[in-house]
Design an enzyme around this catalytic site. Structure first.
Site, PDB file in Angstrom:
ATOM      1  N   CYS A  63       0.815  -1.230   0.000  1.00 40.41           N
ATOM      2  CA  CYS A  63       0.000   0.000   0.000  1.00 40.41           C
ATOM      3  C   CYS A  63       0.843   1.272   0.000  1.00 40.41           C
ATOM      4  O   CYS A  63       0.314   2.359  -0.219  1.00 40.41           O
ATOM      5  CB  CYS A  63      -0.952  -0.013   1.184  1.00 40.41           C
TER       6      CYS A  63
ATOM      7  N   HIS B  72      -3.345   7.097   2.083  1.00 41.37           N
ATOM      8  CA  HIS B  72      -3.703   5.782   1.542  1.00 41.37           C
ATOM      9  C   HIS B  72      -5.071   5.402   2.105  1.00 41.37           C
ATOM     10  O   HIS B  72      -5.381   5.697   3.264  1.00 41.37           O
ATOM     11  CB  HIS B  72      -2.643   4.746   1.933  1.00 41.37           C
TER      12      HIS B  72
ATOM     13  N   ASN C 196     -10.092  -0.425  -0.866  1.00 40.83           N
ATOM     14  CA  ASN C 196      -8.630  -0.303  -0.807  1.00 40.83           C
ATOM     15  C   ASN C 196      -8.052  -0.827  -2.125  1.00 40.83           C
ATOM     16  O   ASN C 196      -8.047  -2.037  -2.365  1.00 40.83           O
ATOM     17  CB  ASN C 196      -8.106  -1.102   0.389  1.00 40.83           C
TER      18      ASN C 196
HETATM   19  O1  UT7 Z   1      -3.876  -1.405   3.434  1.00 39.01           O
HETATM   20  C1  UT7 Z   1      -2.762  -1.501   4.217  1.00 39.01           C
HETATM   21  C2  UT7 Z   1      -2.871  -2.027   5.549  1.00 39.01           C
HETATM   22  N1  UT7 Z   1      -4.143  -2.570   5.931  1.00 39.01           N
HETATM   23  C3  UT7 Z   1      -4.841  -1.911   6.823  1.00 39.01           C
HETATM   24  O2  UT7 Z   1      -4.494  -0.833   7.220  1.00 39.01           O
HETATM   25  C4  UT7 Z   1      -6.068  -2.594   7.386  1.00 39.01           C
HETATM   26  C5  UT7 Z   1      -6.094  -2.454   8.866  1.00 39.01           C
HETATM   27  N2  UT7 Z   1      -7.209  -3.166   9.525  1.00 39.01           N
HETATM   28  C6  UT7 Z   1      -8.499  -2.788   9.397  1.00 39.01           C
HETATM   29  O3  UT7 Z   1      -8.820  -1.897   8.634  1.00 39.01           O
HETATM   30  C7  UT7 Z   1      -9.517  -3.444  10.300  1.00 39.01           C
HETATM   31  O4  UT7 Z   1      -8.837  -4.196  11.279  1.00 39.01           O
HETATM   32  C8  UT7 Z   1     -10.523  -4.370   9.565  1.00 39.01           C
HETATM   33  C9  UT7 Z   1     -11.490  -3.525   8.761  1.00 39.01           C
HETATM   34  C10 UT7 Z   1      -9.781  -5.347   8.661  1.00 39.01           C
HETATM   35  C11 UT7 Z   1     -11.360  -5.162  10.578  1.00 39.01           C
HETATM   36  O5  UT7 Z   1     -12.037  -4.286  11.462  1.00 39.01           O
HETATM   37  P1  UT7 Z   1     -11.918  -4.479  13.039  1.00 39.01           P
HETATM   38  O6  UT7 Z   1     -12.771  -3.472  13.662  1.00 39.01           O
HETATM   39  O7  UT7 Z   1     -10.463  -4.487  13.400  1.00 39.01           O
HETATM   40  O8  UT7 Z   1     -12.567  -5.883  13.228  1.00 39.01           O
HETATM   41  P2  UT7 Z   1     -11.938  -7.209  13.871  1.00 39.01           P
HETATM   42  O9  UT7 Z   1     -10.998  -7.862  12.924  1.00 39.01           O
HETATM   43  O10 UT7 Z   1     -11.454  -6.877  15.250  1.00 39.01           O
HETATM   44  O11 UT7 Z   1     -13.224  -8.098  14.003  1.00 39.01           O
HETATM   45  C12 UT7 Z   1     -14.328  -7.728  14.864  1.00 39.01           C
HETATM   46  C13 UT7 Z   1     -15.460  -8.720  14.662  1.00 39.01           C
HETATM   47  C14 UT7 Z   1     -14.998 -10.173  14.736  1.00 39.01           C
HETATM   48  O12 UT7 Z   1     -16.022 -10.922  15.370  1.00 39.01           O
HETATM   49  P3  UT7 Z   1     -15.895 -11.337  16.920  1.00 39.01           P
HETATM   50  O13 UT7 Z   1     -14.637 -12.158  16.972  1.00 39.01           O
HETATM   51  O14 UT7 Z   1     -15.768 -10.038  17.668  1.00 39.01           O
HETATM   52  O15 UT7 Z   1     -17.155 -12.073  17.154  1.00 39.01           O
HETATM   53  C15 UT7 Z   1     -14.891 -10.608  13.306  1.00 39.01           C
HETATM   54  O16 UT7 Z   1     -15.086 -11.975  13.127  1.00 39.01           O
HETATM   55  O17 UT7 Z   1     -16.023  -8.558  13.356  1.00 39.01           O
HETATM   56  C16 UT7 Z   1     -16.035  -9.820  12.686  1.00 39.01           C
HETATM   57  N3  UT7 Z   1     -15.884  -9.597  11.264  1.00 39.01           N
HETATM   58  C17 UT7 Z   1     -16.917  -9.342  10.448  1.00 39.01           C
HETATM   59  N4  UT7 Z   1     -18.238  -9.261  10.679  1.00 39.01           N
HETATM   60  C18 UT7 Z   1     -19.035  -8.965   9.616  1.00 39.01           C
HETATM   61  C19 UT7 Z   1     -14.736  -9.561  10.535  1.00 39.01           C
HETATM   62  N5  UT7 Z   1     -15.013  -9.294   9.245  1.00 39.01           N
HETATM   63  C20 UT7 Z   1     -16.367  -9.155   9.175  1.00 39.01           C
HETATM   64  C21 UT7 Z   1     -17.237  -8.867   8.114  1.00 39.01           C
HETATM   65  N6  UT7 Z   1     -18.558  -8.779   8.380  1.00 39.01           N
HETATM   66  N7  UT7 Z   1     -16.815  -8.647   6.850  1.00 39.01           N
END
Ligand code: UT7
Length: 344
Positions: free
Chosen positions: A114, A254, A284
């Protein structure tokens, strides 16, 4: 020494839109989760199996060439920032060179996830500053759908396909790429990677069965590093040049997550109207996000506008860039309109 200025912009977006509602039919997710956690409403997908990153990059370059009225033979070098090249080799830059007829150019691909466009921009700028190149084409292009596992809800909602290009030329005055700050740190390489397909894990039935040819990310951990890395990189470049918020026309971050963008802007003290955002429409798009912002908002940009670019990505790779925009974007947009009319 002349600064290297961006003197033209072009872009390419596949027509097909993949909405959050479409993704609800593929995996266990919902529109509200995606919008509130990421800011994404839809992304573009290049569905045609015979077209990939080189196709999008060539189209972005062609758009630039037409808008600028550029003879492709004037291009000295082509740098394509991508982590989704058509093939490991030959480089995507070679395929683009042939497609656009840049018969006097050399070039190469640059892999920095990225941060790819930022690293390619600073590389191209130094090629101009050296005095050995007059026109360098810098392209950010990624067909992320080619490495996305559409059965993994934690990643498949995040990415889109796109390409955007800029032309770098020596500026006669004081506009262009003024400075950059860039870093890599491989300590956390495993938090965001595509583990299969390289020389360590060449393709086998096993690597395919284990999904090793898809992007894999530990989102929550990457999020923390990204917020910190983006904010620090912005602070570093602002401090170096004693830039206050009133000096900055736009922050061009980004586009990985709206929450990361908002936190970076807040830490810098910038209001949202000074932040370029396109994640809602394109997701993204990895190396394409920053030049795609330029393409979207070109009409608003004027010579002398101070922009701060900032990125964070897999590797980890991160950095920032301070540049002064070199031309009146509304005139470029009008030039494109007259070209389109003439082509009818
Ligand atoms: O591009 C270069 C670098 N990349 C980034 O900068 C990305 C950085 N990370 C992020 O943007 C975020 O961490 C994400 C958008 C990928 C995820 O968001 P989050 O708020 O960190 O969610 P999480 O991974 O902590 O997951 C929270 C919950 C989980 O459920 P439990 O374990 O709390 O029951 C996941 O299983 O959300 C669940 N979950 C979803 N639910 C519905 C994960 N993906 C989804 C989804 N739909 N698509």
């Amino acid at each position: 020494m002349s600064y290297a200025a961006i003197t033209a912009v072009g872009h390419f977006l596949p027509e097909e839109r993949l909405t959050n509602a479409d993704l609800e039919r593929l995996v266990d997710t919902d529109d509200e989760w995606i919008r509130t956690r990421t800011g994404i409403r839809e992304r573009r997908i290049l569905r045609d199996p015979d077209k990939a990153t080189a196709y999008m990059a060539s189209n972005a370059a062609q758009d630039l060439i037409e808008k600028r009225g550029l003879d492709p033979e004037e291009i000295d070098a082509i740098i394509v920032a991508t982590i989704t090249p058509d093939m490991f080799f030959p480089a995507t830059a070679c395929l683009v060179q042939h497609e656009i007829g840049a018969s006097k150019a050399w070039g190469f691909d640059l892999s920095a996830a990225c941060s790819g466009f930022l690293f390619a921009l600073s590389t191209g700028a130094q090629m101009i500053e050296s005095g050995r190149h007059e026109k360098v084409l810098v392209i950010g292009a990624d067909k992320m759908s080619g490495i996305t596992n559409f059965e993994d809800r934690s990643t498949c909602v995040l990415f889109g396909d796109a390409a955007a290009a800029v032309l770098l030329e020596p500026d006669p005055g004081d506009c262009g790429v003024i400075d950059f700050y860039q870093r890599v740190d491989g300590k956390h390489a495993g938090l965001l990677s595509m583990p299969g397909g390289g020389s360590l894990r060449p393709p086998t039935y096993e690597t395919v069965a284990k999904g090793m040819h898809f992007l894999q990310q530990q989102g929550r951990a990457v999020f923390k590093y990204a917020v910190d890395g983006m904010a620090r990189a912005a602070e570093e470049i602002m401090d170096r040049h004693q830039l206050g918020i009133d000096d900055i026309r736009y922050l061009v971050p980004h586009q990985a997550n709206q929450r990361i963008i908002d936190t970076t802007a807040r830490k810098m003290g910038l209001d949202s109207d000074k932040v370029m955002v396109n994640i809602d429409r394109y997701g993204n798009t990895t190396a394409a996000t920053i030049p795609l912002c330029f393409a979207d908002r070109e009409e608003e940009l004027r010579r002398g506008d101070a922009l701060v670019l900032v990125a964070f990505g897999g590797g980890f790779t991160w950095g920032s860039c301070y540049l002064r925009w070199a031309y009146d974007g509304s005139k470029a947009a009008r030039a494109r309109e007259s070209y389109a009319t003439a082509a009818l």
